[in-house]
Design an enzyme around this catalytic site. Structure first.
Site, PDB file in Angstrom:
ATOM      1  N   LYS A  72       0.922  -1.249  -0.006  1.00 24.40           N
ATOM      2  CA  LYS A  72       0.065  -0.021  -0.038  1.00 24.40           C
ATOM      3  C   LYS A  72       0.891   1.168  -0.104  1.00 24.40           C
ATOM      4  O   LYS A  72       1.961   1.394   0.677  1.00 24.40           O
ATOM      5  CB  LYS A  72      -0.823  -0.096   1.113  1.00 24.40           C
ATOM      6  CG  LYS A  72      -2.090   0.978   1.301  1.00 24.40           C
ATOM      7  CD  LYS A  72      -2.809   0.907   2.583  1.00 24.40           C
ATOM      8  CE  LYS A  72      -3.691   1.989   2.610  1.00 24.40           C
ATOM      9  NZ  LYS A  72      -4.815   1.630   3.591  1.00 24.40           N
ATOM     10  N   SER A 141      -9.418   2.057   2.956  1.00 19.68           N
ATOM     11  CA  SER A 141      -8.619   2.846   2.107  1.00 19.68           C
ATOM     12  C   SER A 141      -7.769   1.889   1.364  1.00 19.68           C
ATOM     13  O   SER A 141      -6.924   2.399   0.462  1.00 19.68           O
ATOM     14  CB  SER A 141      -7.932   3.764   3.053  1.00 19.68           C
ATOM     15  OG  SER A 141      -7.018   3.078   4.066  1.00 19.68           O
ATOM     16  N   SER A 165     -10.386  -0.507   6.738  1.00 23.42           N
ATOM     17  CA  SER A 165      -9.704  -0.473   5.503  1.00 23.42           C
ATOM     18  C   SER A 165      -9.072  -1.736   4.987  1.00 23.42           C
ATOM     19  O   SER A 165      -8.470  -1.535   3.788  1.00 23.42           O
ATOM     20  CB  SER A 165      -8.680   0.716   5.711  1.00 23.42           C
ATOM     21  OG  SER A 165      -9.126   1.912   5.683  1.00 23.42           O
TER      22      SER A 165
END
Length: 422
Positions: A72, A141, A165
């Site tokens: 990420k 996210s 997330s």
């Protein structure tokens, strides 16, 4: 739809000599070429470097066996730009890797690229689309991490969770998501949003695959326990159950019945007030810490923040230290009360998300069924295998007691198998 890649199966094939890491990397490169233009799972990517690194000798002997991994874009990387999903950092090149990036590299994983994130892992969406239906959100996210695994581009990806997330995008994209116990895997070298909540998460095809990755990263025994008896499951819907769609209710009921048929002990349980009060405390803890964690961005680069984040940080600055300290006390009491509640159970079974992935890309969905468990620091697993009325995935969530990650993963694997057999 490209089939997902099983990390366990690929690693086993590499170790047996049936596959080479370079062949796995080539398979990933082919899927990326085919789908990335539509899905936009990556913020930065270097396929040529991935293919070159996969030729390195000795990878098969290491824990990750040379498998490609997505990271990420909230984690610092020397080899890739790190923008944290923000315009402020679009030219940022960190001088050091995050701890998780070094852990991957030391254990024989190959970082293929940076997966897309919402702005500072908050709510402003990335460009990523849901591989199951590109007109729908992948969640956030950790949008790109979930989407890359769902699209068969990678067997493993790293995300993070501050509210929902990891579990929510895993549910929306139909992949397994694992949020370990708080601090089991270090967040050092990540862009902090809330230091009391931010937790690393893993995405893969199945429960055994995320357990494999957690073992490879941490060096702990987190594989599925083959000797475990059918689990004792506490079904907890929470007072927010009214936010669950018919699809989410149906998925939870199906998982419950499947577990019962497989001889699990299943009992509906109500959260005591001491635990339930922590749901509101999450918002206070997150807001107070975010206002400090992003103080420099607010003071120096306010105009480059999204309207959603700017409004949030302005309101967050109004949270007083006394209010924050009271929320922390509530959290501490809730963690003890939850540990007492689940002492007689192996895991909790509950909702992963309100339902199927919402249509459109303007929102990443609601974390209403995730934030409490994140605040408690509990291990959480999204279990796949169920769908809603329109055919999109709807996961169910397994929550364990803090520090008992192997038990949570083993219970999740049991439910996964029961759902498949139903």
């Amino acid at each position: 739809m490209t089939a997902m890649l099983s990390a366990c199966a690929l690693a086993a094939a590499i170790r047996s000599g049936d596959l080479a890491p370079a062949e796995v990397a080539a398979r990933c490169a082919e899927a990326i070429t085919a789908r990335e233009g539509e899905i936009q799972a990556f913020a930065a990517l270097d396929v040529e470097k991935l293919l070159a690194r996969a030729q390195r000798p000795g990878l098969a002997a290491l824990p990750f066996a040379g498998l490609p991994v997505g990271v990420k874009d909230t984690f610092d990387t020397v080899d890739f730009p790190t923008a944290y999903g923000s315009r402020i950092y679009r030219r940022h090149r960190p001088a050091a890797d995050a701890a998780i990036v070094r852990m991957i590299a030391r254990n024989g994983g190959l970082v293929a690229g940076k997966t897309s994130t919402t702005e500072f892992a908050f709510t402003t969406p990335a460009a990523t689309r849901n591989p199951r239906r590109p007109s729908h959100t992948p969640g956030g996210s950790s949008s790109g991490s979930a989407a890359a695994v769902a699209a068969g581009m990678l067997p493993l990806a790293i995300g993070s969770q501050t509210a929902g997330s990891v579990i929510r995008p895993a549910s929306y994209c139909g992949v397994t998501g694992f949020k370990p116990s708080f601090k089991l895997i270090p967040m050092l070298g990540s862009k902090t949003f809330s230091w009391s909540l931010d937790t690393i998460g893993l995405f893969a095809a199945g429960v055994a695959d995320v357990a494999f990755a957690a073992c490879a990263l941490s060096g702990r025994e987190l594989s599925i326990d083959p000797t475990a008896r059918p689990p004792r499951l506490a079904v907890i819907r929470t007072p927010r159950a009214g936010a669950a769609s018919h699809d989410a209710d149906a998925a939870l009921e199906t998982a419950m019945r499947a577990a019962e048929r497989a001889r699990a002990h299943v009992r509906e349980v109500t959260l005591p007030p001491e635990v339930e009060s922590a749901d509101e405390a999450h918002a206070i803890v997150q807001a107070y810490e975010a206002a400090l964690a992003l103080a420099d961005e607010w003071d120096r680069h306010r105009r480059q923040l999204s309207p959603q984040l700017a409004v949030y940080l302005e309101q967050a600055a109004a949270v007083t230290p006394d209010t924050y300290d009271a929320a922390r006390r509530t959290t501490r009491l809730a963690r003890h009360a939850f540990a007492d509640l689940v002492e007689s159970y192996d895991a909790v079974l509950t909702y992963s998300a309100p339902g199927e992935a919402p249509e459109g890309l303007a929102s990443t969905g609601s974390s209403i069924f995730n934030r409490l468990w994140t605040l408690l620091g509990a291990p959480c697993v999204n279990v796949t295998g169920l769908t809603g009325a329109s055919g999109l995935p709807v996961g169910v969530q397994v929550v364990g007691r803090f520090g008992r990650d192997r038990s949570a993963l083993t219970a999740a694997a049991f439910i996964e198998k029961a759902i498949r057999a139903a």
